[in-house]
Design an enzyme around this catalytic site. Structure first.
Site, PDB file in Angstrom:
ATOM      1  CE  LYS A  81      -2.912   2.605   3.212  1.00 30.91           C
ATOM      2  NZ  LYS A  81      -3.567   2.640   4.525  1.00 30.91           N
ATOM      3  CB  VAL A 191     -13.307 -12.487  31.188  1.00 26.67           C
ATOM      4  CG1 VAL A 191     -13.385 -11.753  32.521  1.00 26.67           C
ATOM      5  CG2 VAL A 191     -11.869 -12.854  30.856  1.00 26.67           C
ATOM      6  CD  GLU A 352      -5.440   9.443   5.839  1.00 27.78           C
ATOM      7  OE1 GLU A 352      -4.506   8.640   5.747  1.00 27.78           O
ATOM      8  OE2 GLU A 352      -5.657  10.336   4.995  1.00 27.78           O
ATOM      9  CB  ILE A 356      -3.459  -1.741  12.825  1.00 30.54           C
ATOM     10  CG1 ILE A 356      -4.773  -2.496  12.578  1.00 30.54           C
ATOM     11  CG2 ILE A 356      -2.337  -2.738  13.080  1.00 30.54           C
ATOM     12  CD1 ILE A 356      -4.791  -3.381  11.340  1.00 30.54           C
TER      13      ILE A 356
HETATM   14  C1  LIG Z   1     -15.225  -1.030   9.459  1.00 28.03           C
HETATM   15  C2  LIG Z   1     -13.852  -1.018  10.053  1.00 28.03           C
HETATM   16  C3  LIG Z   1     -12.744  -0.947   9.226  1.00 28.03           C
HETATM   17  C4  LIG Z   1     -11.471  -0.905   9.776  1.00 28.03           C
HETATM   18  N1  LIG Z   1     -10.394  -0.768   8.961  1.00 28.03           N
HETATM   19  C5  LIG Z   1      -9.175  -0.598   9.507  1.00 28.03           C
HETATM   20  C6  LIG Z   1      -8.042  -0.398   8.705  1.00 28.03           C
HETATM   21  O1  LIG Z   1      -8.115  -0.393   7.480  1.00 28.03           O
HETATM   22  N2  LIG Z   1      -6.858  -0.212   9.319  1.00 28.03           N
HETATM   23  C7  LIG Z   1      -6.724  -0.211  10.672  1.00 28.03           C
HETATM   24  O2  LIG Z   1      -5.630   0.030  11.178  1.00 28.03           O
HETATM   25  N3  LIG Z   1      -7.778  -0.465  11.452  1.00 28.03           N
HETATM   26  C8  LIG Z   1      -8.984  -0.652  10.914  1.00 28.03           C
HETATM   27  N4  LIG Z   1     -10.044  -0.903  11.718  1.00 28.03           N
HETATM   28  C9  LIG Z   1      -9.811  -1.118  13.134  1.00 28.03           C
HETATM   29  C10 LIG Z   1      -9.303  -2.551  13.369  1.00 28.03           C
HETATM   30  O3  LIG Z   1     -10.234  -3.456  12.842  1.00 28.03           O
HETATM   31  C11 LIG Z   1      -9.088  -2.803  14.853  1.00 28.03           C
HETATM   32  O4  LIG Z   1      -8.237  -1.828  15.374  1.00 28.03           O
HETATM   33  C12 LIG Z   1      -8.438  -4.131  15.089  1.00 28.03           C
HETATM   34  O5  LIG Z   1      -9.133  -5.151  14.463  1.00 28.03           O
HETATM   35  C13 LIG Z   1      -8.303  -4.423  16.556  1.00 28.03           C
HETATM   36  O6  LIG Z   1      -9.502  -4.861  17.126  1.00 28.03           O
HETATM   37  P1  LIG Z   1      -9.451  -5.398  18.619  1.00 28.03           P
HETATM   38  O7  LIG Z   1      -8.454  -6.487  18.689  1.00 28.03           O
HETATM   39  O8  LIG Z   1      -9.276  -4.249  19.534  1.00 28.03           O
HETATM   40  O9  LIG Z   1     -10.913  -5.958  18.882  1.00 28.03           O
HETATM   41  P2  LIG Z   1     -11.641  -7.290  18.369  1.00 28.03           P
HETATM   42  O10 LIG Z   1     -11.189  -7.722  17.038  1.00 28.03           O
HETATM   43  O11 LIG Z   1     -13.094  -7.018  18.546  1.00 28.03           O
HETATM   44  O12 LIG Z   1     -11.195  -8.410  19.401  1.00 28.03           O
HETATM   45  C14 LIG Z   1     -11.724  -8.477  20.701  1.00 28.03           C
HETATM   46  C15 LIG Z   1     -11.214  -9.740  21.372  1.00 28.03           C
HETATM   47  O13 LIG Z   1     -11.624  -9.727  22.728  1.00 28.03           O
HETATM   48  C16 LIG Z   1     -12.163 -10.980  23.062  1.00 28.03           C
HETATM   49  N5  LIG Z   1     -13.131 -10.812  24.141  1.00 28.03           N
HETATM   50  C17 LIG Z   1     -14.157  -9.936  24.211  1.00 28.03           C
HETATM   51  N6  LIG Z   1     -14.840 -10.116  25.356  1.00 28.03           N
HETATM   52  C18 LIG Z   1     -14.204 -11.124  26.024  1.00 28.03           C
HETATM   53  C19 LIG Z   1     -14.431 -11.799  27.248  1.00 28.03           C
HETATM   54  N7  LIG Z   1     -15.469 -11.501  28.035  1.00 28.03           N
HETATM   55  N8  LIG Z   1     -13.583 -12.789  27.605  1.00 28.03           N
HETATM   56  C20 LIG Z   1     -12.533 -13.134  26.830  1.00 28.03           C
HETATM   57  N9  LIG Z   1     -12.279 -12.541  25.659  1.00 28.03           N
HETATM   58  C21 LIG Z   1     -13.116 -11.553  25.261  1.00 28.03           C
HETATM   59  C22 LIG Z   1     -12.790 -11.507  21.780  1.00 28.03           C
HETATM   60  O14 LIG Z   1     -12.934 -12.910  21.801  1.00 28.03           O
HETATM   61  C23 LIG Z   1     -11.738 -11.046  20.775  1.00 28.03           C
HETATM   62  O15 LIG Z   1     -10.704 -11.996  20.728  1.00 28.03           O
HETATM   63  C24 LIG Z   1     -11.313  -0.960  11.182  1.00 28.03           C
HETATM   64  C25 LIG Z   1     -12.426  -1.058  12.000  1.00 28.03           C
HETATM   65  C26 LIG Z   1     -13.681  -1.074  11.455  1.00 28.03           C
HETATM   66  C27 LIG Z   1     -14.869  -1.158  12.364  1.00 28.03           C
END
Ligand SMILES: Cc1cc2nc3c(=O)[nH]c(=O)nc-3n(C[C@H](O)[C@H](O)[C@H](O)COP(=O)(O)OP(=O)(O)OC[C@H]3O[C@@H](n4cnc5c(N)ncnc54)[C@H](O)[C@@H]3O)c2cc1C
Length: 515
Positions: A81, A191, A352, A356
């Site tokens: 990219k 959890v 943007e 991540i």
């Molecule tokens: C539409 C969209 C497009 C995106 N595009 C981009 C992009 O192009 N570039 C970029 O940098 N970011 C992008 N993002 C953001 C990116 O997707 C997230 O920053 C990234 O996926 C991190 O997500 P996360 O790990 O915080 O949460 P999640 O992927 O939601 O993971 C949460 C985790 O917590 C666990 N969990 C939740 N509750 C419990 C519990 N009670 N007990 C045990 N485990 C639990 C779940 O099992 C899971 O493993 C985008 C977001 C969206 C919504």
């Protein structure tokens, strides 16, 4: 709590596994600090499954963790990219006519570091196409060329790049690497309850539905929008930003290529629509396409229709994934013995691809200044929270800039986006200043701002922002020098077009040469 000897990362999405890998790389077999990292995730609560665009910081992060670029490319269906192409952001399309500009990763400077924007403003600004004038990378993107050659070497480039990746496969790679090479312990459980020490409020253990109880000295909340630790347990207030950034929902689909020769764009394509914008990301094996929209301005049905219209007949048999987003951040991402990284700490829309990269920054900062014991936490946490608050606020401003410069008046969404009441004061002040003096390095006071001069220049002048140049600024510029500079950049573009391979071709070659 004496020494902090073990860290529990709760959540196994991109943020959980990236954080676990970065922390474990720092502390595994470290003779000074040997800290055990454990990641606990639920098998019942899915990860978000999107997030396919990255920032150039990812090259350093992968190298730091110890993952080879070739392994990463192959495991994650990853591609290169070189920036983002913004289509229809300035004006709505008129028939087949679409306005566009690029936010490129190569800054608008010459090899000797001289910024060419001044010359452009002085002599070229009436010609449209700032990104084309100031960097050969726009032409490279137009031709779907790669940012490097097959012999350029891992993590090296001819033009600056980040990656597009398959989010699910990226998590799998990180999980495999962290558990096999960095001794991260992996626990699968959900959890249900969080235990706190009565006197301090520190988290002492998580109790899972499966009857598992896990203690740790330090916790990282990567539970996504659930914000189980930082929000539900430690009650860090949420700073809502939906009055500035209106989009709050997304729909996404995975679209196969028409055939195995279809070009793979080496940039993200962001196309503005009536109530938001769509992303279009080319991976090795498919495109990831989605529409991010404001539910106050359009319905879910209409949004799906807009996305299907964008994709065309290829969308006919494809399902969409529906996602709700909470736009804002935690006032304190670090409270007591817990830091929130990823969605749990905050999220602003993905325009943007900042999320991540924020995870990379958060985890790296935490690893670099990890407290020895409880006494060190308040001072380090205060600094961490200041940095993150500033970073979030500045990201919100930068994203808003894309909207508030638009000349679109074809829907209420765009009309409301330029109202000064929806624009942060600090951004308004800068925009007013830039009407007279173009942005300079000094306008970006903190090194913790994610977007600085070059990024602002690409958006401002890509969106045809008018700077009434003051004579003091112009003194020293010479038309003939400017002409020479721009013809040199153009020439570099022509050389690059001959030198760089087709993006798909390079990706396939790199994949086939991987053992
Ligand atoms: C539409 C969209 C497009 C995106 N595009 C981009 C992009 O192009 N570039 C970029 O940098 N970011 C992008 N993002 C953001 C990116 O997707 C997230 O920053 C990234 O996926 C991190 O997500 P996360 O790990 O915080 O949460 P999640 O992927 O939601 O993971 C949460 C985790 O917590 C666990 N969990 C939740 N509750 C419990 C519990 N009670 N007990 C045990 N485990 C639990 C779940 O099992 C899971 O493993 C985008 C977001 C969206 C919504």
């Amino acid at each position: 709590m004496a020494h902090i000897e073990n860290i529990m990362v709760v959540g196994g999405g991109t943020s959980g596994w990236l954080t676990a890998a970065i922390l474990a790389r720092k502390f595994h077999q470290n003779p000074n600090r040997n800290i055990q990292v454990t990641l606990l995730e639920s098998s019942d609560i899915p990860t978000i499954g999107v997030g396919e665009g990255t920032f150039p910081t990812m090259l350093n992060t992968l190298q730091y963790i110890g993952i080879e670029e070739s392994e990463f490319l192959k495991s994650c269906q990853a591609t290169f990219k070189q920036g983002i192409k913004f289509v229809d952001w300035l004006k709505p399309p008129s028939g087949d006519q679409h306005s566009h500009y690029y936010h490129l990763f190569n800054p608008p400077v010459l090899a000797n570091g001289v910024d060419v924007t001044r010359e452009w403003l002085a002599y070229e600004k009436d010609k449209p196409g700032y990104s084309y004038a100031v960097s050969p990378q726009a032409y490279i993107c137009d031709q779907n060329l790669a940012p490097k050659r097959v012999d350029t070497g891992d993590y090296r480039w001819k033009t600056k790049y980040a990656y597009h990746l398959d989010a699910g496969k990226f998590v799998e790679l990180l999980k495999r690497f962290a558990t096999e090479n960095l001794n991260v312990k992996h626990v699968i459980a959900t959890v249900g309850q969080v235990e706190q020490e009565p006197e301090t409020g520190n988290i002492s253990a998580v109790v899972c539905e499966q009857g598992i109880r896990r203690e740790a000295d330090f916790f990282v909340d990567c539970t996504g929008f659930a914000s189980l630790l930082i929000g539900k347990t430690l009650d860090s207030p949420f700073v809502d930003k939906s009055d500035v950034l209106f989009v709050d929902k997304a729909i996404a689909m995975q679209v196969p290529y028409l055939d195995e020769k279809q070009a793979i764009a080496s940039h993200t394509i962001s196309t503005a629509h009536e109530a938001g914008w769509s992303w279009d990301i080319g991976l090795k094996n498919r495109r990831g396409i989605g529409y991010v929209y404001a539910s106050n301005y359009t319905s879910g049905e209409r949004a799906e229709q807009v996305l299907r219209n964008y994709v065309g007949s290829q969308a006919d048999n494809l399902d969409v994934k529906k996602i709700s987003m909470r736009v804002g951040y935690r006032e304190e991402c670090w409270r007591n013995n817990c830091v929130a990284i990823g969605f749990s700490g905050g999220f602003v829309e993905p325009l943007e691809a900042t999320a991540i990269s924020m995870v990379e920054t958060g985890a790296t900062l935490l690893a670099d200044q990890f407290p020895e014991d409880e006494n060190a936490i308040p001072a380090i946490a205060t600094k961490y929270n200041q940095i993150f608050k500033l970073r979030w606020e500045k990201i919100v401003e930068f994203i808003k800039l894309h909207y508030c410069l638009s000349q679109r008046t074809d829907s209420q969404f765009w009309i409301d986006n330029v109202k000064s009441t929806s624009i942060p004061k600090a951004l308004l002040e800068k925009i007013n200043l830039w009407r007279y003096f173009p942005p300079v390095e000094n306008d970006f006071a903190s090194r913790f701002e994610m977007f600085t001069l070059a990024s602002y220049q690409y958006i401002l002048y890509g969106m045809e922002f008018k700077t009434e140049l003051q004579s003091a600024y112009l003194s020293g510029t010479r038309k003939e020098v400017a002409e020479m500079v721009f013809s040199k950049i153009h020439e570099q573009g022509s050389v690059a077009l001959k030198d760089l391979p087709d993006h798909r071709e390079l990706i396939e070659t790199l994949n086939s040469s991987i053992r």
